[in-house]
Design a protein around this motif. Structure first.
Motif, PDB file in Angstrom:
ATOM      1  N   ARG A 148      57.662  90.161  74.521  1.00 41.54           N
ATOM      2  CA  ARG A 148      56.327  89.812  74.081  1.00 41.54           C
ATOM      3  C   ARG A 148      55.613  90.958  73.260  1.00 41.54           C
ATOM      4  O   ARG A 148      54.895  90.469  72.496  1.00 41.54           O
ATOM      5  N   ALA A 149      55.655  92.094  73.736  1.00 45.18           N
ATOM      6  CA  ALA A 149      54.914  93.213  73.125  1.00 45.18           C
ATOM      7  C   ALA A 149      55.310  93.229  71.633  1.00 45.18           C
ATOM      8  O   ALA A 149      54.679  93.361  70.900  1.00 45.18           O
TER       9      ALA A 149
ATOM     10  N   ARG B 152      60.895  90.861  79.287  1.00 46.03           N
ATOM     11  CA  ARG B 152      60.361  89.924  78.888  1.00 46.03           C
ATOM     12  C   ARG B 152      59.057  90.507  78.453  1.00 46.03           C
ATOM     13  O   ARG B 152      58.436  90.162  77.187  1.00 46.03           O
ATOM     14  N   ARG B 153      58.445  91.455  78.878  1.00 44.26           N
ATOM     15  CA  ARG B 153      57.171  92.071  78.481  1.00 44.26           C
ATOM     16  C   ARG B 153      57.501  92.898  77.234  1.00 44.26           C
ATOM     17  O   ARG B 153      56.531  92.931  76.400  1.00 44.26           O
TER      18      ARG B 153
ATOM     19  N   THR C  72      58.299  91.890  87.274  1.00 42.67           N
ATOM     20  CA  THR C  72      57.105  91.745  86.855  1.00 42.67           C
ATOM     21  C   THR C  72      56.913  93.187  86.394  1.00 42.67           C
ATOM     22  O   THR C  72      55.647  93.419  86.225  1.00 42.67           O
TER      23      THR C  72
ATOM     24  N   SER D  61      59.683  95.282  82.036  1.00 45.40           N
ATOM     25  CA  SER D  61      60.757  94.273  81.996  1.00 45.40           C
ATOM     26  C   SER D  61      60.852  93.653  80.765  1.00 45.40           C
ATOM     27  O   SER D  61      60.184  94.209  79.705  1.00 45.40           O
TER      28      SER D  61
END
Lengths: 326, 517
Positions: free
Chosen positions: B25-26, B21-22, B15, B19
């Protein structure tokens, strides 16, 4: 999660009832926006005539010269100064003619930017709280037309604002003295502001022959095209409600043919004139003489004069003609 | 994609700020925001310093199809090669990291508990290759009609012709209602001043097929309830193209067999169900969009993306050769049918095209992005759904009763990403003949009713007006003889801008109409 049939019906009913209540409330609000009485076709009460000018001020001023700014200032001075019309703190709307987005000022399709700029400066000089300039072009958007016409820059540098006319402000309005039209969607601010200054450019027009102060008022309503049949009467009806406090006609460059949008410099004539009066009919009638016409020749001027909105008898009023040196 | 070290980092701080995933998403949010910014901003100043057609140019499907259909090399569209190269390197990163429709579908994913637990036959995934084949084969035959199924044009169309006009209508209606209350007027003026020409257009846009657009978009969203990214898995032709390329991509999903505990978490986490829930747990490259959710879900860090791992197992579920051949033949015949549009012979007399645009160019180069319709300031350009046959599906038509071709404007030519609408100088555009106006004298107010009108003549923007007035006398309503002005079109001068038809005060159909020249 499951719901029973009874719950479902209850929920649907309450949803339906609330929707109906909201709809009813909205429709009541909607009705309250229609203040107009029945059709005014048998309306024969004349609208009040324009008031006489105070003291020894001219009824109509005509300035001739080279500098548009100097002509505007001279004409206003002859009428008793801008202070006669604009009081400190007043909200002023100036309505030039910015009919299309594709003509620069030299084609004489749109009002001379210097004339508009000079008026803005005069109003602000008299202590006006706010001076807005606006028109609704029939071709192209206001956003494009304002800069193309040169008016945006003139107004901004004089300290005024350009307003893009917003759809929400056109509200159906009763025209109590109307004979042909009893109500029309009219720009609310024009009716509610302290001072309206009508600043048309004098141009040729296929139907009206000339487009001047009264025809320029079509820029404050929606669907002006529908006012073209029986235009003189309908323009007069509109002018009984929208009554500019001051009309300044830009006769610096005038368009002799192919109006209202022109496009050929050979149709443009330098007339180097600015005409100003509180009486829109008189100002229009005088402007007709720039085209070797008389007020009588223009349907709208004739109709408005007969209705008592002003006078087209130029011999009966005090006209001051001012030469303005270069 | 992730070096071993990076991977451990991401595992340690699943988290954490950085990361994977972030980051993904960004990137998705950034791309979607940019997409929306560009489609709004293009109406004002053509996109600013960024290419307003960035997403259309990046789209390799649009590029390939257009060049196929037009049979010519088009440099601006070669930018799609960058995405193809990226895919060769990384796999379907476009789908997971950039595609604005994919992002919308990620967000529109229903909560897990509402997801229907249906299992669809894996061979359904082959549908997207058929859609891709339909796009490319009909392009080969000279028609881009199937580009309506491209994800970028689909989202663009949904936003510009349905969502924005609906928003505008609700906003304008509420503004008008609330404006009656004095205390609200000043704040409303500020709000309106801000919204106009930034988020919302100046005038209420109105597009005839808006409900159809909304229904298609709603359908794509609704399918998401059956499976996350249903569109991307089964239907998307661009996804299909990138999936084909991904089969030979360099970077691959890999599972360290020693570390793997076969907990199946990755398979459950994978929103595209690219990871089999048994066996090797290696994602199929044609299905994986590199969202990297698996990377972070793996409790033992067994998953990595690295170059050069041997090709994965064949795609889950192929279709029989017979089914494939039958589908291909059906699509081929269907694409052939497209060519039978009657308009190729004789064009519909009232189907007007943007200035300077040829019918062939529209068919062969128009990728149906709707950017011209988006920027047309008067609403003149509309999507002609089937107005010019199947072949001309969703190409722009000019409808003068809705809007006229502004004399000061050439925006459609400026924004067209493929040159289907030529970029003309303003002088050239003012001479480009869209059609010729024709007066219906049985309905025209002066001709039929003996009343003065001349709105058409007044509106005509030409220096030498294409409408001239002749004098006649007629008895008016009060019985006086008055001068009556009768309009006539001077055909050689008329360019068919349609402002006369637009403004004609006759109710319903105008008494002056522009017909194809």
């Amino acid at each position: 999660m499951s719901i029973s049939r009874r719950e479902f019906i209850q929920q649907m009913l309450s949803l339906g009832v609330s929707a109906a209540v909201v709809a009813a409330a909205l429709s009541i609000l909607d009705c309250s926006s229609q203040p107009f009485p029945g059709p005014g076709s048998d309306n024969t009460t004349p609208p009040p005539p324009p008031p006489p000018p105070p003291g020894d001020a001219a009824y109509l001023a005509v300035a001739r010269g080279e500098s548009p700014r100097a002509m505007v200032e001279a004409a206003l001075a002859a009428l008793g100064g801008i202070e006669r019309f604009v009081r400190p703190g007043n909200d002023v709307i100036i309505k030039p003619n910015i009919c299309v987005s594709f003509r620069t000022p030299e084609y004489a399709a749109t009002t001379n930017p210097e004339v508009v700029g000079a008026l803005v400066a005069l109003c602000l000089g008299a202590g006006a709280g706010r001076v807005r300039v606006m028109d609704n072009p029939f071709s192209g958007s206001a956003e494009e037309a304002y800069p193309t016409s040169g008016i945006e820059e003139a107004v901004r540098s004089a300290g005024g604002e350009m307003e893009v006319m917003a759809g929400m402000k056109y509200q159906d309005t009763a025209i109590p003295y109307g004979q042909k039209i009893s109500h029309w969607p009219i720009y609310r601010d024009i009716l509610e502001t302290d001072v309206v200054i009508d600043v048309p450019i004098a141009k040729h027009h296929g139907l009206a022959r000339l487009t001047l102060g009264m025809k320029n008022l079509l820029g404050v309503v929606t669907n002006p095209g529908a006012l073209h049949t029986d235009m003189p009467q309908k323009l007069t009806d509109l002018a009984t409600l929208v009554r500019p406090h001051l009309t300044v006609i830009d006769g610096v460059r005038i368009l002799m043919n192919n109006g209202p949008s022109g496009g050929s410099l050979s149709d443009v004539k330098m007339a180097n004139t600015v005409i100003a009066s509180h009486d829109i009919v008189a100002a229009d009638a005088y402007a007709a003489t720039l085209f070797d016409l008389q007020g009588e020749d223009i349907g709208a001027i004739r109709a408005a004069a007969h209705r008592g909105l002003g006078t087209m008898d130029l011999d009966a009023i005090k006209i001051e003609e001012i030469p303005v040196g270069a | 994609m992730a070096s071993e070290g990076k991977q451990r980092d991401s595992r340690a701080g699943g988290t954490g700020l950085l990361s994977w995933r972030r980051l993904r998403r960004a990137s998705q949010i950034l791309a979607l925001v940019l997409f929306i910014y560009l489609l709004l901003n293009v109406r004002r100043d053509g996109g600013g310093w960024l290419a307003h057609d960035l997403f259309f140019r990046l789209n390799p499907l649009a590029g390939m199809a257009t060049m196929l259909a037009a049979r010519q090399w088009m440099l601006p569209l070669a930018l799609g090669g960058v995405v193809l190269a990226l895919t060769l390197l990384l796999g379907r990163a476009w789908c997971g990291w950039i595609c604005p429709l994919g992002t919308v579908l990620d967000w529109a994913r229903p909560p897990r508990r509402l997801q229907r637990r249906v299992s669809l036959p894996p061979q359904w995934r082959q549908t997207r290759y058929l859609v891709l084949f339909a796009v490319l084969f009909s392009a080969l035959l000279g028609s881009l009609a199937f580009m309506v199924l491209d994800p970028v044009t689909l989202l663009q169309r949904s936003i510009t012709s349905a969502i924005l006009p609906a928003t505008h209508s609700v906003v304008a209606w509420s503004e008008k209602l609330l404006y009656r209350f004095q205390p609200l007027q000043t704040p409303l003026e500020h709000i309106d001043g801000f919204l106009r020409d930034t988020v919302l257009p100046l005038e209420q846009p109105f597009y005839l097929p808006a409900l159809l657009v909304l229904a298609v978009f709603g359908g794509v969203l609704a399918l998401n309830a059956i499976k996350p990214r249903f569109w991307c898995r089964y239907l998307c032709p661009l996804g299909g193209l990138l999936a084909l390329v991904s089969r030979v991509s360099l970077m691959r999903h890999a599972v360290n067999r020693e570390a793997c505990t076969a907990c199946q978490r990755c398979a459950r986490e994978c929103s595209l169900e690219a990871i089999p829930s048994s066996g090797t747990f290696v994602a199929h490259p044609a299905e994986c969009t590199l969202c990297l959710d698996c990377l972070e879900s793996c409790p033992t860090g067994a998953i990595s993306f690295r170059a050069g791992t041997p090709p994965a197992e064949p795609a889950p579920g192929g279709i029989s050769r017979r089914a494939a051949l039958a589908s291909v033949a059906a699509i081929g015949l269907g694409a052939g049918l497209l060519r039978l549009a009657p308009v190729l012979g004789k064009a519909e007399p009232l189907t007007l095209r943007p200035p300077g645009t040829s019918e062939t160019d529209l068919r062969q180069k128009c990728i149906r992005c709707g950017q011209c319709i988006n920027v047309c300031p008067t609403g003149a350009l509309q999507a002609g759904v089937l107005k010019s046959g199947y072949d001309g599906l969703w190409t722009p038509v000019m409808v003068p009763r809705h809007g006229y071709c502004d004399f000061a404007c050439r925006r459609c030519g400026e924004v067209c990403p493929t040159g289907a609408i030529p970029l003309l100088s303003l002088e050239e555009k003012r001479r480009a003949v869209i059609g010729k106006a024709e007066i219906d004298k049985s309905r025209c107010i002066p001709w039929a009713n003996g009343l003065n009108c001349i709105v058409c003549q007044e509106m005509c923007p030409l220096t030498e007006k294409a409408i001239e007035l002749s004098q006649a006398t007629a008895a008016n309503s009060e019985g006086y003889q008055t001068a009556l002005l009768l309009p006539e079109v001077i055909e050689e001068r008329c360019i068919g801008c349609g402002i006369c038809e637009h403004q004609c005060p006759v109710r319903g159909e105008a008494a002056i109409r522009v017909r194809r020249a």
